[in-house]
Scaffold this motif. Structure first.
Motif, mmCIF file in Angstrom:
data_model
loop_
_atom_site.group_PDB
_atom_site.id
_atom_site.type_symbol
_atom_site.label_atom_id
_atom_site.label_comp_id
_atom_site.label_asym_id
_atom_site.label_seq_id
_atom_site.Cartn_x
_atom_site.Cartn_y
_atom_site.Cartn_z
ATOM 1 N N GLY A 343 4.010 7.546 53.468
ATOM 2 C CA GLY A 343 4.005 5.998 54.355
ATOM 3 C C GLY A 343 4.545 5.116 53.242
ATOM 4 O O GLY A 343 4.336 4.155 53.157
ATOM 5 N N LEU A 344 5.934 5.662 52.542
ATOM 6 C CA LEU A 344 6.639 4.677 51.910
ATOM 7 C C LEU A 344 7.971 4.762 52.409
ATOM 8 O O LEU A 344 9.047 5.177 51.748
ATOM 9 C CB LEU A 344 6.605 5.454 50.359
ATOM 10 C CG LEU A 344 5.411 5.220 49.727
ATOM 11 C CD1 LEU A 344 5.337 6.129 48.134
ATOM 12 C CD2 LEU A 344 4.703 3.817 49.397
ATOM 13 N N PRO A 345 8.436 4.190 53.433
ATOM 14 C CA PRO A 345 9.679 4.120 53.917
ATOM 15 C C PRO A 345 10.767 3.302 53.334
ATOM 16 O O PRO A 345 11.646 3.920 53.198
ATOM 17 C CB PRO A 345 9.351 3.504 55.373
ATOM 18 C CG PRO A 345 8.338 2.584 55.138
ATOM 19 C CD PRO A 345 7.552 3.250 54.158
ATOM 20 N N PHE A 346 10.486 2.066 52.681
ATOM 21 C CA PHE A 346 11.292 1.413 52.045
ATOM 22 C C PHE A 346 11.512 1.966 50.735
ATOM 23 O O PHE A 346 12.787 1.768 50.134
ATOM 24 C CB PHE A 346 10.866 0.045 51.883
ATOM 25 C CG PHE A 346 10.630 -0.500 53.261
ATOM 26 C CD1 PHE A 346 11.683 -0.899 54.115
ATOM 27 C CD2 PHE A 346 9.266 -1.010 53.881
ATOM 28 C CE1 PHE A 346 11.482 -1.250 55.285
ATOM 29 C CE2 PHE A 346 9.148 -1.547 55.037
ATOM 30 C CZ PHE A 346 10.174 -1.913 55.746
ATOM 31 N N PHE A 347 10.521 2.557 49.951
ATOM 32 C CA PHE A 347 10.946 3.049 48.688
ATOM 33 C C PHE A 347 12.028 4.300 48.962
ATOM 34 O O PHE A 347 12.895 4.437 48.330
ATOM 35 C CB PHE A 347 9.515 3.627 48.120
ATOM 36 C CG PHE A 347 9.946 4.694 46.831
ATOM 37 C CD1 PHE A 347 10.155 4.298 45.761
ATOM 38 C CD2 PHE A 347 9.876 6.070 47.164
ATOM 39 C CE1 PHE A 347 10.507 5.275 44.636
ATOM 40 C CE2 PHE A 347 10.036 6.974 46.219
ATOM 41 C CZ PHE A 347 10.363 6.541 44.868
ATOM 42 N N SER A 348 11.797 5.069 49.824
ATOM 43 C CA SER A 348 12.286 6.034 50.041
ATOM 44 C C SER A 348 13.924 5.733 50.718
ATOM 45 O O SER A 348 14.846 6.283 50.202
ATOM 46 C CB SER A 348 11.936 7.052 51.298
ATOM 47 O OG SER A 348 10.658 7.428 50.886
ATOM 48 N N LEU A 349 13.966 4.766 51.616
ATOM 49 C CA LEU A 349 15.270 4.143 51.799
ATOM 50 C C LEU A 349 16.111 3.590 50.550
ATOM 51 O O LEU A 349 17.306 3.885 50.629
ATOM 52 C CB LEU A 349 15.352 3.129 52.993
ATOM 53 C CG LEU A 349 14.710 3.493 54.358
ATOM 54 C CD1 LEU A 349 14.446 2.481 55.057
ATOM 55 C CD2 LEU A 349 15.820 4.354 55.093
ATOM 56 N N ALA A 350 15.343 3.152 49.936
ATOM 57 C CA ALA A 350 16.296 2.533 48.662
ATOM 58 C C ALA A 350 16.683 3.608 47.563
ATOM 59 O O ALA A 350 17.763 3.449 47.147
ATOM 60 C CB ALA A 350 15.014 1.758 47.959
ATOM 61 N N MET A 351 15.758 4.909 47.548
ATOM 62 C CA MET A 351 16.534 6.016 46.806
ATOM 63 C C MET A 351 17.344 6.577 47.410
ATOM 64 O O MET A 351 18.479 7.205 46.751
ATOM 65 C CB MET A 351 15.254 6.781 46.371
ATOM 66 C CG MET A 351 14.065 6.135 45.638
ATOM 67 S SD MET A 351 14.878 5.444 43.834
ATOM 68 C CE MET A 351 15.562 6.906 43.376
ATOM 69 N N ILE A 352 17.411 6.814 48.850
ATOM 70 C CA ILE A 352 18.527 7.668 49.554
ATOM 71 C C ILE A 352 19.660 6.517 49.517
ATOM 72 O O ILE A 352 20.810 7.162 49.331
ATOM 73 C CB ILE A 352 18.166 7.829 51.062
ATOM 74 C CG1 ILE A 352 17.021 8.751 51.104
ATOM 75 C CG2 ILE A 352 19.223 8.185 52.069
ATOM 76 C CD1 ILE A 352 16.373 8.886 52.428
ATOM 77 N N ALA A 353 19.589 5.396 49.440
ATOM 78 C CA ALA A 353 20.905 4.543 49.163
ATOM 79 C C ALA A 353 21.408 4.734 47.783
ATOM 80 O O ALA A 353 22.585 4.804 47.779
ATOM 81 C CB ALA A 353 20.463 3.084 49.499
ATOM 82 N N ALA A 354 20.485 4.844 47.067
ATOM 83 C CA ALA A 354 20.948 4.834 45.678
ATOM 84 C C ALA A 354 21.689 6.271 45.335
ATOM 85 O O ALA A 354 22.745 6.518 44.750
ATOM 86 C CB ALA A 354 20.014 4.948 44.442
ATOM 87 N N ASP A 355 21.110 7.318 45.908
ATOM 88 C CA ASP A 355 21.786 8.629 45.940
ATOM 89 C C ASP A 355 23.024 8.650 46.875
ATOM 90 O O ASP A 355 23.818 9.454 46.366
ATOM 91 C CB ASP A 355 20.861 9.750 46.709
ATOM 92 C CG ASP A 355 19.546 9.907 45.916
ATOM 93 O OD1 ASP A 355 19.348 9.548 44.739
ATOM 94 O OD2 ASP A 355 18.459 10.406 46.572
ATOM 95 N N SER A 356 23.449 8.006 47.593
ATOM 96 C CA SER A 356 24.606 7.903 48.453
ATOM 97 C C SER A 356 25.665 7.779 47.471
ATOM 98 O O SER A 356 26.799 7.863 47.978
ATOM 99 C CB SER A 356 24.478 6.892 49.641
ATOM 100 O OG SER A 356 23.258 6.970 50.283
ATOM 101 N N VAL A 357 25.703 7.071 46.574
ATOM 102 C CA VAL A 357 26.724 6.628 45.692
ATOM 103 C C VAL A 357 27.350 8.199 45.136
ATOM 104 O O VAL A 357 28.722 8.174 44.944
ATOM 105 C CB VAL A 357 26.480 5.879 44.485
ATOM 106 C CG1 VAL A 357 25.520 6.746 43.273
ATOM 107 C CG2 VAL A 357 27.733 5.397 43.723
#
Length: 409
Positions: A343-357
């Motif tokens: 149940g940590l959607p925004f933490f996961s989205l932030a890390m996925i966005a960082a990984d996208s680089v």
């Protein structure tokens, strides 16, 4: 001497000749703006308790803390309800406009202002994902993240096509919105400065960004030779590439430190660390799913050890493209699972966005092409070509976007 001079010269040329990773910069722009926007919209009913006058961390406590650590937050300029709602609205609006890439230089600065204002107002409300957004909001100001997949790039492409055809159109005419934004924000910045709300360091930052954009506009409109514009473009490319490198280094540092700290924990050493959060009510939005996963000791052990190995090894995999891409897919999948199971959607989205680089350009180009085809099928009249889909897409917007260090486009 010449043997070393040639590689150094090539390296300098590569850093200053063009803004590297235009697709990677665009995807992290979309990722972080979208993540912050979704968070603000989800917490809109609770905004008063989290960041506003009704919060447990009162305005007076926040003011004393900010006076001590000199953090920036516009919410300390006034304790009125109207001002809080204004700042929150600006944070939402800047996230939307940065997401679609409208006046990305302006919106990147306002996006940073919104993130810092809310997060520094109530420092106990954040988690690891908020910390990542906090840092990346600052780094995004230095990037030229609107070269592709943005309304800025589309506007530049249409203007270039109109000029090539010799047409006189609104797109090819002088920019009126940019100077208006620059002047309006300059007046607001002057009022804030004279009111004494900005410290010396933040005054230098915001006035420097404002002056840099004024210089860019003056050179673009008044210079009789192309050399001054080329010089500013070289500086902008160097700043962009440095900021993109810092974003990549920050992502590697996050994973490396997290992995090495986990190694020191006894629960991570015996392979049971993942079991415990699955039985915490706060991290169990789907109790049945959590119980199902924790009931299998082998799965718990593999996930525990696999998480540590992936985080520690990730910075070293950057030297091998294929291994990096495989591990990147694994880590993004892991964050997606964390979003659902814990149940940590925004933490996961932030890390996925960082990984996208770290995503390969060919994959991002293909993703953009797929989005274009899907939109073409959904829209009855077809879809216009996304900026940056052509072979030389990033260069079409480069001439007009300028250094990503000012207020206006």
């Amino acid at each position: 001497m010449n043997r070393f001079a040639v590689p150094v010269s090539r390296g300098i040329t590569r850093v200053t000749d063009a803004a590297m990773g235009p697709y990677q910069a665009a995807v992290i722009r979309v990722g972080f703006a979208g993540t912050w926007l979704l968070f603000l919209l989800r917490e809109f009913p609770h905004r008063q308790e989290m960041y506003g006058p009704d919060g447990p961390w009162s305005w007076d406590l926040a003011r004393r803390l900010v006076a001590d650590n000199h953090a920036f937050t516009a919410l300390m300029w006034s304790d009125s309800q109207v001002w809080f709602e204004t700042v929150y609205a600006v944070a939402v609006l800047s996230s939307v406009l940065l997401l679609v890439g409208w006046r990305t230089r302006t919106m990147s600065v306002l996006f940073m202002v919104g993130v810092l204002s809310l997060q520094n107002r109530s420092i106990f409300m954040g988690d690891g994902g908020d910390n990542v957004i906090h840092l990346m909001a600052i780094y995004l100001v230095g990037t030229r993240c609107g070269q592709v997949w943005s309304l800025d790039a589309r506007r530049a492409r249409l203007a270039g096509e109109a000029r090539a055809r010799g047409e006189t159109s609104r797109a090819a005419g002088p920019d009126r919105v940019g100077p208006f934004l620059w002047a309006g924000l300059g007046l607001l910045l002057a009022a804030v400065t004279f009111a004494g709300h900005l410290g010396g360091g933040w005054q230098a930052v915001f006035w420097g960004l404002w002056a840099a954009q004024a210089l860019w506009w003056a050179v673009g409109r008044r210079a009789r030779t192309p050399q001054p514009r080329i010089l500013l473009d070289v500086i902008a490319n160097a700043v962009h590439n440095a900021a993109l490198f810092v974003i990549m280094a920050e992502a590697c540092l996050i994973y490396a430190t997290a992995g090495w700290y986990k190694i020191q924990g006894s629960r991570w050493q015996d392979g049971t660390a993942v079991y415990y959060p699955l039985h915490l009510d706060y991290f169990s939005p789907w109790p049945a799913l959590s119980n199902l996963l924790s009931a299998h000791g082998t799965i718990v052990m593999l996930v525990t050890y696999g998480t540590v190995v992936a985080q520690v090894a990730f910075p070293f995999t950057l030297f091998n493209r294929r291994v990096k891409n495989v591990l990147l897919a694994v880590m993004m999948t892991e964050h997606a699972v964390i979003a659902v199971v814990l149940g940590l959607p925004f933490f996961s989205l932030a890390m996925i966005a960082a990984d996208s680089v770290f995503l390969p350009t060919s994959f991002l180009r293909g993703l953009g092409g797929l989005a274009t085809r899907v939109r073409g099928r959904l829209l009855p009249g077809g879809a216009p070509k996304l900026p940056g889909q052509r072979a030389r897409g990033p260069r079409t917007a480069e001439g007009s976007e300028g250094p990503h260090v000012g207020f206006t486009a």
